[in-house]
Design an enzyme around this catalytic site. Sequence first.
Site, PDB file in Angstrom:
ATOM      1  N   ASP A 291       0.277  -1.066  -0.346  1.00 12.78           N
ATOM      2  CA  ASP A 291      -0.585  -0.097   0.551  1.00 12.78           C
ATOM      3  C   ASP A 291       1.069   1.810  -0.444  1.00 12.78           C
ATOM      4  O   ASP A 291       2.442   1.065   0.439  1.00 12.78           O
ATOM      5  CB  ASP A 291      -0.957   0.344   1.804  1.00 12.78           C
TER       6      ASP A 291
HETATM    7  C1  GLC Z   1      -4.006   4.138  -0.874  1.00 16.39           C
HETATM    8  C2  GLC Z   1      -4.841   2.643  -0.315  1.00 16.39           C
HETATM    9  C3  GLC Z   1      -5.532   2.082  -1.047  1.00 16.39           C
HETATM   10  C4  GLC Z   1      -4.774   2.794  -2.030  1.00 16.39           C
HETATM   11  C5  GLC Z   1      -3.585   3.125  -2.564  1.00 16.39           C
HETATM   12  C6  GLC Z   1      -2.863   3.985  -3.801  1.00 16.39           C
HETATM   13  O1  GLC Z   1      -4.276   5.020   0.724  1.00 16.39           O
HETATM   14  O2  GLC Z   1      -5.309   2.319   1.042  1.00 16.39           O
HETATM   15  O3  GLC Z   1      -6.543   1.478  -1.478  1.00 16.39           O
HETATM   16  O4  GLC Z   1      -5.321   1.736  -3.432  1.00 16.39           O
HETATM   17  O5  GLC Z   1      -3.213   3.610  -1.610  1.00 16.39           O
HETATM   18  O6  GLC Z   1      -3.850   5.465  -3.725  1.00 16.39           O
END
Ligand code: GLC
Length: 746
Positions: A291
């Site tokens: 993430d």
């Molecule tokens: C965010 C979210 C995730 C998302 C990623 C990219 O913090 O937790 O669901 O896909 O970052 O934006």
Amino acid sequence: MGIALTKEQTNRVEELLSKMTLTEKIGQMNQESVSIVGGFDVPFEQLIEMMTDGRLSKEEFENIMKTAKTDYHEDAIREGKVGSLMVQDPEKCNELQKIAVEETRLGIPLIFGLDVIHGFRSVYPIAIAEAGSFDTELMEKTAAMAAKESRCSGVAWHFAPMLDVARDARWGRVSEGPGEDPYLGSCFARAKVRGLQNDHSENENYVAACLKHFVGYGAAEAGKDYNTVSMANHILYNNYLVPFRAAVEEGAQTAMASFNDLNGVPSTVNKWALRDILKDNMGLPGFVVSDANAIKECVVHGIAEDEKDAGEKSANAGLDMDMGTEIYIQNLEKSVEEGKVSMDAIDDACRRVLSVKMWLGLFDHPYVSEEVMKRYEEIPEEHKELALASAEKSAVLLKNEGGILPLKKDTKISLVGSLADNRSEVVGAWAISWKEKDCVSILDGMKQEFSNVNYYPCGGPEGDLNENEIKDACNNGDVIVAVLGETVAMSGEASSRADITLPGKQRELLQKLIASGKPVVLVLMNGRPLALQWEAENVTAILEGWHLGIQMGNAIAHILSGKKNPEGRLSSSFPAVTGQCPIYYNHPNTGRPAGNFKFTSRYLDAPFTALYPFGYGLSYTSFEYSDLAVTEDNDALKISVKVKNTGDREGTETVQFYMQDVAASIVRPVKELKCFEKATLASGEEKTVEVKLLKKHMGFWNNQGKYCLEDGLFRIYAGADSATELCEEIRVGFESVEKEPDYPVE
Ligand code: GLC
């Protein structure tokens, strides 16, 4: 298992891998974050802060952004150090792709990823709503629509579907997932993966799915986002893993590790989760991405001493791509030289990334043609119709006292609430490629559907009430339709709420409206279940509208006018009061289930059950169930029930079938959803709905990871929601029944 590469594609990947330097291999493991690097006199983060707290208007922000400089890391791409970026503009994608394909040593294309969670341009209902349609064909179609629209913009990888089972509505991200039930979640998962990945008729028709967030994120303690997660293995196996296993079986190519620690080990560095379960046991064919910023945050978690240590632990745990920290590209070469990360681990990660790019056809079709990028400049009618159909099927009628709904088209309506006249509020969390001109507000829809609508903002989730508007609304309408709820910013990521009643002064507003003596219809716009005990006791009707996407206004108006008979059901339980959270239907019975006797599992100051249970939803007609029958049929149970439309108009019922394993080697839930089937019945029509429950699906995993099928007594339920009491008992034996795979134990 995932959609395999052809022999020729596999050979191309292996040949490429054999030519790559260590730097180039680690480059494929690096997703750069596109950063705003200035062009103005304050840091970008401060600009966002100023806009959020109102010191900067949206227009001022947009003007400043016109002068902003953005770093797309062109030089790093040129050096073969970038495998992926988050970019959604087709021209920019082509420009960056050209550098990767034509200016690097091996010409490996980039993969552009984006959070396309519930639609790209044609935004459809948030997942918690669409799961409540219980219409898997529809779920698949909307995903396919999103795949086509985004691929034509250069985005070939969706950070979706989000599959986090969630039982605590204080957590803002319940809006993004398919609710509290593992089986409904697995049906949603399969449909979304099929829709995103399976139409290979044209390169621009499919994308790679990314199952997130692996795993257990929805169980964040106290519903506080990013919080710690602790759970027994059997809870993990029988709930939180279920949708992910289904999605991998359906062919999902990639996954995203979750922010949370799971029993003390952050998923980002959790080898048991990523390698042993997701890759080895389930068989994920593609790669796992972190993430955002999560590898760096492993230092903050306290599981790594410094960033290099965090990178080593992540790479060894099976985390194949670093989202946005540059830790891999800055440290892994040294880690390999020091023997702290094996070359095998690097090769496995790089091979997985290359394989997904090959499977997407990016090596042969890296660019978006002029014709393709213009394909969805305007939303086609069929996409609008699909967004409308999904919206209409996802709204849930919770209360309809005296059958006040549907309203006659010439009813004199006072439409109340600032949310009703706000087109940008219909799209919900994670809508990032939509255009306001495509959005239909509830006011737009009501004006279209009814002949005598007057609008009075009066107030909303934030700010004060307007007494004059309230007075006019009460005096000038025969029925008051109050559109209240949450702003989009009150759900989604980093949006946990400790009190999930209607925010602001909305209840006060309702009190004033109800004091008029006029019937009040509450239409909710919200991203999570709300604690609605007071509202349920005091308003005449309640329609749960969620955030239904670009066609929300029409969907709500069609339901209020009766043009569309509501058929949505709840994918998550609604509590009476916040203090009941977490609350869910598939709970163990305990030795003292809640009852009128004091010494039972209950609150002194709150009801025993949910206000509205999982699977609940009303129709403008009514249905009766009878003649539930359960018989053994070789390796399955054959279950049938009669459903009759006892009302005066056609309606669609979601017939739900639940199971209880009455006595097992570990306690099992009082009910588990095992099958459902939608039935559209004319007034007076009766139908026998029959389903097959495979015996192999009647088992559970124990804490040792063993899948158990234990002979014994089972109760089979059928009905309109999880509170049904229509039940038949049957003894079942599982001699020679095939089992689900066991899980590894940490
Ligand atoms: C965010 C979210 C995730 C998302 C990623 C990219 O913090 O937790 O669901 O896909 O970052 O934006």
